[in-house]
Enzyme design. Structure first.
Site, PDB file in Angstrom:
ATOM      1  N   LEU C  64       1.127  -1.393   0.031  1.00 37.04           N
ATOM      2  CA  LEU C  64       0.326   0.143  -0.273  1.00 37.04           C
ATOM      3  C   LEU C  64       0.841   1.573   0.157  1.00 37.04           C
ATOM      4  O   LEU C  64      -0.173   2.330  -0.203  1.00 37.04           O
ATOM      5  CB  LEU C  64      -0.914   0.244   1.220  1.00 37.04           C
ATOM      6  CG  LEU C  64      -2.124  -1.313   1.124  1.00 37.04           C
ATOM      7  CD1 LEU C  64      -2.964  -1.447   2.802  1.00 37.04           C
ATOM      8  CD2 LEU C  64      -2.274  -1.227  -0.064  1.00 37.04           C
ATOM      9  N   ARG C  65       1.791   1.361   0.156  1.00 43.47           N
ATOM     10  CA  ARG C  65       3.687   1.958  -0.075  1.00 43.47           C
ATOM     11  C   ARG C  65       2.889   3.369   1.035  1.00 43.47           C
ATOM     12  O   ARG C  65       3.963   4.581   0.353  1.00 43.47           O
ATOM     13  CB  ARG C  65       2.940   3.147  -1.196  1.00 43.47           C
ATOM     14  CG  ARG C  65       2.998   1.853  -2.527  1.00 43.47           C
ATOM     15  CD  ARG C  65       4.458   1.002  -2.915  1.00 43.47           C
ATOM     16  NE  ARG C  65       4.867   0.168  -3.571  1.00 43.47           N
ATOM     17  CZ  ARG C  65       5.972  -0.445  -4.212  1.00 43.47           C
ATOM     18  NH1 ARG C  65       6.146  -0.820  -3.403  1.00 43.47           N
ATOM     19  NH2 ARG C  65       6.308  -0.610  -5.391  1.00 43.47           N
ATOM     20  N   ASP C 306       0.675  -9.591  -5.581  1.00 46.12           N
ATOM     21  CA  ASP C 306       1.695  -9.306  -5.286  1.00 46.12           C
ATOM     22  C   ASP C 306       1.631  -7.469  -6.209  1.00 46.12           C
ATOM     23  O   ASP C 306       2.497  -7.422  -6.780  1.00 46.12           O
ATOM     24  CB  ASP C 306       2.798  -9.838  -6.352  1.00 46.12           C
ATOM     25  CG  ASP C 306       3.822  -9.854  -6.215  1.00 46.12           C
ATOM     26  OD1 ASP C 306       4.441  -9.064  -5.274  1.00 46.12           O
ATOM     27  OD2 ASP C 306       5.016  -9.631  -6.885  1.00 46.12           O
TER      28      ASP C 306
END
Lengths: 167, 317, 427
Positions: C64-65, C306
């Site tokens: 989700l950064r 992924d």
């Protein structure tokens, strides 16, 4: 085809007659690929010129390169004699716009500085776009603007002028 | 998948790799190069073909030799040449490869000659530039060096005339060699029936035989009766490490000596893309011997690059 | 909010249901399957005629950064992408910046996720401090903060002793460890499968034994430590065979595969298309076929997205320099359906790979539609197609190797804990 074209072989003979008194052992001759070289080969032989014949493919000097590109196979140009200070006969088959001759002159000057260049053509069909004229002309033709005059050579070496309608 | 080097008419628009190019295009380049060779032997070694065009030599990896040959070729075509050696440091300052290309395009570049350490970089640039701009790959990573492959093919054709019966051996560090890859594609496309690669397993890439070559680890077998021997340069950093124990040991097994060259045909030619490591991949006696055509390669290289640039610039956009 | 999902084909792999059944939801839970509980009055009826009603998807790897890479994506953009793709539960790898190696970061992430009220987020804790592969992270603290398992993500763990000790420690505490098997010394410099394609393109290769050597090490250590290990992103045929053998042997291992590896091979890289730059690299067609077979026979438990959103600039680079990763949350369902259709796998078995099986790997109560359990539901039209375009993706990462693909399986409704969080009825 309604326009009658002169017999190319007769024009060759006419050019030989014109040129014979003017050539010397020092005269250089250069034909422009392809028809000009055919004509030059005949003139060179019949005039018995001493220096080997040169050939120019002016593809690298064309002014329409940007639009037409470099597609057809380009033949190597070759001037097998010293250009500097020499009187040169530049030979082409048909003189039209003058652009080919312009390219050929540029290329000759990239080999050296000749004493003079005279233009020899089998036929002058008019339609010049540059201030160029031929010193030795086999015949002057009047043909429709959209037609194309081309020189062909038979297997036996006989030269013929033909008219092609432009598409 | 359309070959990204060709335009919709099938004309060569960029030269990025030899792989996948039709044979006629390769032959056309070689034939045109032959015509340019005449030009380079004249008093004025210049033709006006690219007059008014700007060629940008974009070298992200230093290479004086290759850059110089491209520069001479472009100048002999009357192009304006701008040389840019771009240290990767300017890229770390945040300007990306494509930023650089955009900036230079704004200066009205007509052609980019690109050398880059990353395989595929010229493809990225080619996919990004405007339709009238042409890209020439002057070496990308391990991938391709198409003008070198073409000049090698030109050299072979010059000395051997016909590809149809030739046996060619490429010796040394194939793994890291873009020169080898491009030459292999050129030879297989032009119809050479017997292309061999010779080297230790550590310097041969996985699956290299799938490129249409036979694999040899032994010089005696690999060089037997070949018409052409191409020696590759062994980079300094590979000479000691996990790939090879030492330059000396490499030379013993794979260096080209007069004795090993004697296994090839008596009229075999020896080529090298330069710069040579004498005593590492090639013995000086061979490098300076009668069979070596290493200097003619350089001369042909200029004509080949003139041919490539003039053909690209003439493709319709 | 009481919801009645009416007239759909209910597929619940865990409970062995594949039949036309209505689903009744109240107070965030499933309250009826087939028939409503007494006195049920729906506030909303969703017409599911012609649609499949399945458990919400459980994705074992979605980046989700956050924190640290908000220019690539944010929690909100990616959670919206997740529910648009029918994904209701996410396992988040610890390779954020800073990595999830201290409880505060995990709590913050969980808190942020909860406040968005979209999908359920399960962080994976870092196995080693800062993912550096040297010191163990404080696993118990992280577990208390909500980490479900521990992982190095794609970060190397070059030291076998550290791995051994980490597995021992995790086993002691009863934690699962998730590992992506790649021997770092062999994988470090490579960017593509070491085969004909990499040779042609002059790309540095990652040999298949980078995976099998790492797997052999991991399996040897599992044998002695008994640690529950989940093997992430298998990519090779030999790797699948080793996992199959390990399972037969009774080792406590599970495995997943990325959805792109189920469909693509190194040939798809074409002329250096950086959208195909992935870790582990796309391998040969033979490897891909073995992965598909492993998925069909259960050697591989789960398919995951992924998901790795990458900003455009990081992909507009030469292949080797481009950042690896693909956006996948919105494609994982469709790609699983595509595999099922091509491999002739029954729908329920295929959906098990993205619902009940990954839930079992995570050890959580999710991925099924049992009465009394949380109502995470994905309602999709298996026959409707969509085209993968940058505009069609809600994720901030427009980077996917499937751009231009026409895929079947459009999510119409997604419910998380009984709330309708995504709605895209047929036009």
């Amino acid at each position: 085809m309604s326009v009658a074209l002169p017999d190319a072989e007769a024009l060759v003979a006419e050019l030989v007659r014109q040129l014979a008194p003017r050539v010397t052992a020092e005269t250089g001759m250069v034909g422009i690929v392809t028809g000009g070289v055919w004509l030059a080969e005949r003139l060179h032989r019949e005039l018995g010129l001493a220096l080997p014949l040169g050939a120019l493919d002016i593809s690298f000097y064309r002014d329409d390169y940007a639009s037409s590109g470099l597609h057809a196979s380009v033949k190597p140009s070759q001037i097998p004699f010293e250009v500097d200070g020499r009187h040169i006969l530049l030979v082409d088959d048909v003189l039209y716009t003058g652009r080919t001759v312009r390219g050929a002159l540029n290329e000759i000057f990239d080999y050296g500085r000749p004493a003079s260049v005279s233009l020899v053509v089998l036929a002058d069909r008019g339609g010049r776009e540059l201030p160029i004229c031929a010193q030795h002309v086999g015949a002057t033709l009047t043909v429709p603007a959209r037609a194309k005059v081309v020189l062909s050579r038979s297997d036996g070496g006989v030269l013929t002028l033909q008219l092609e309608r432009d598409a | 998948m359309r070959n990204p080097q060709l335009n919709a008419k099938g004309e060569l628009r960029h030269l990025l790799t030899i792989e996948g190019l039709p044979r006629e295009i390769l032959v056309h380049i070689l034939d045109t190069a032959k015509s340019f060779l005449g030009v380079t032997e004249r008093e004025v070694k210049k033709v006006p073909l690219l007059r008014g065009k700007s060629v940008f030599n974009l070298f992200f990896e230093p290479s004086t030799r290759t850059r110089t040959t491209f520069e001479i070729a472009a100048k002999r075509l009357s192009a304006d040449v701008v040389n840019l050696a771009i240290a990767t440091s300017s890229q770390t300052k945040g300007e990306t490869l494509l930023d650089t290309v955009d900036n230079l395009s704004a200066m009205h570049a007509d052609m980019f000659v690109v050398r880059h350490a990353a395989s595929g970089a010229p493809f990225l640039i080619a996919s990004h530039v405007k339709p009238h701009v042409h890209v020439v790959n002057a070496g990308d990573g391990r991938h391709a060096h198409p003008t070198q492959g073409l000049l090698d093919a030109y050299t072979i054709r010059h000395y051997k005339k016909d590809f149809g019966r030739l046996a060619v051996a490429i010796v040394g560090d194939i793994l890291h060699s873009r020169v080898a890859r491009s030459l292999i594609h050129a030879l297989t496309t032009l119809g050479a029936p017997d292309v061999r690669v010779i080297g230790p397993q550590t310097l041969l890439p996985t699956g290299v035989e799938r490129l249409g070559v036979s694999v040899h680890h032994d010089m005696a077998a690999g060089l037997r009766d070949v018409d052409v021997v191409v020696m590759l340069r062994l980079q300094n950093e590979r000479m000691r490490g996990p790939l090879l124990p030492s330059a000396g040991e490499f030379f013993k097994a794979y260096g080209l000596t007069p004795e090993k060259l004697a296994l090839a045909k008596p009229d075999a030619i020896v080529m090298h893309p330069g710069p040579m490591n004498r005593g590492v991949e090639i013995d000086s006696t061979v490098a300076d011997g009668a069979q070596a055509v290493i200097l003619p390669q350089v001369t042909f290289g200029i004509a080949v690059r003139m041919a490539v640039m003039s053909i690209l610039a003439g493709a319709s956009s | 909010m009481k919801i009645h999902i009416k007239g759909g084909r209910l597929v619940d792999p865990r409970h062995g249901i594949d039949a036309q059944r209505d689903l009744f939801i109240a107070a965030g839970k499933v309250v009826g399957v087939g028939a409503p509980p007494e006195g049920f009055h729906a506030n909303r009826v969703l017409d599911a005629a012609g649609l499949v009603v399945a458990p919400g998807l459980v994705d074992l790897s979605a980046r989700l950064r956050e924190p640290g890479f908000e220019h690539k994506a944010t929690l909100e953009s990616e959670m919206r992408a997740a529910v648009a793709g029918g994904v209701t539960t996410l396992a988040v790898p610890p390779d954020t910046d800073p990595p999830l190696d201290e409880p505060g970061l995990v709590e913050m992430l969980k808190h942020r996720a909860k406040s968005l009220n979209l999908a359920h987020v399960h962080p994976l804790g870092a196995l080693t401090a800062r993912l550096e592969g040297e010191r163990l992270a404080e696993m118990a603290e992280l577990a208390d903060a909500g980490c479900v398992a521990f992982s190095q993500a794609d970060a190397p763990l070059p030291n076998a002793e550290v791995l051994w000790r980490a597995l021992q420690y995790a086993a002691t505490m009863g934690y699962a460890v998730w590992l992506q098997p790649q021997e770092p010394s062999l994988a470090r410099s490579g960017v593509a499968h070491d085969g004909e394609v990499a040779t042609r393109l002059g790309l540095a290769g990652v040999p298949p034994f980078a995976e099998t050597i790492a797997l052999a090490t991991i399996l040897a250590l599992v044998r002695v430590t008994g640690t529950r290990v989940h093997l992430c992103r298998l990519s090779t045929a030999e790797g699948v065979a080793m996992v199959r053998q390990a399972k037969r042997e009774g080792l406590p291992v599970t495995a997943d595969v990325a959805a792109h590896h189920v469909h693509l091979s190194d040939v798809d890289i074409g002329w250096f298309d950086a959208h195909f730059r992935l870790v582990p690299p796309l391998r040969s067609a033979r490897d891909r076929d073995a992965l598909r077979a492993g998925l069909a026979d259960g050697t591989i438990d789960a398919v995951c997205s992924d998901h790795a959103p990458v900003d455009e600039d990081a992909k507009l680079l030469p292949f080797a320099e481009a950042e690896p990763g693909a956006s996948g949350l919105e494609l994982v369902l469709a790609l699983t359906l595509k595999w099922a259709a091509e491999a002739k796998v029954p729908l329920a078995s295929a959906l098990a790979r993205v619902t009940s099986a990954p839930a079992a790997v995570l050890g959580i109560d999710a991925g099924h539609l049992g009465i009394g359990h949380g109502a995470d539901v994905c309602v999709f039209d298996p026959a409707a197609h969509f085209r993968v375009t940058p505009d069609a993706l809600r994720s901030q990462g427009k980077n996917t190797p499937f751009l231009g693909y026409e895929l079947a399986g459009v999510v119409r409704y997604t419910l998380v804990s009984g709330h309708l969080v995504h709605e895209a009825p047929a036009a």
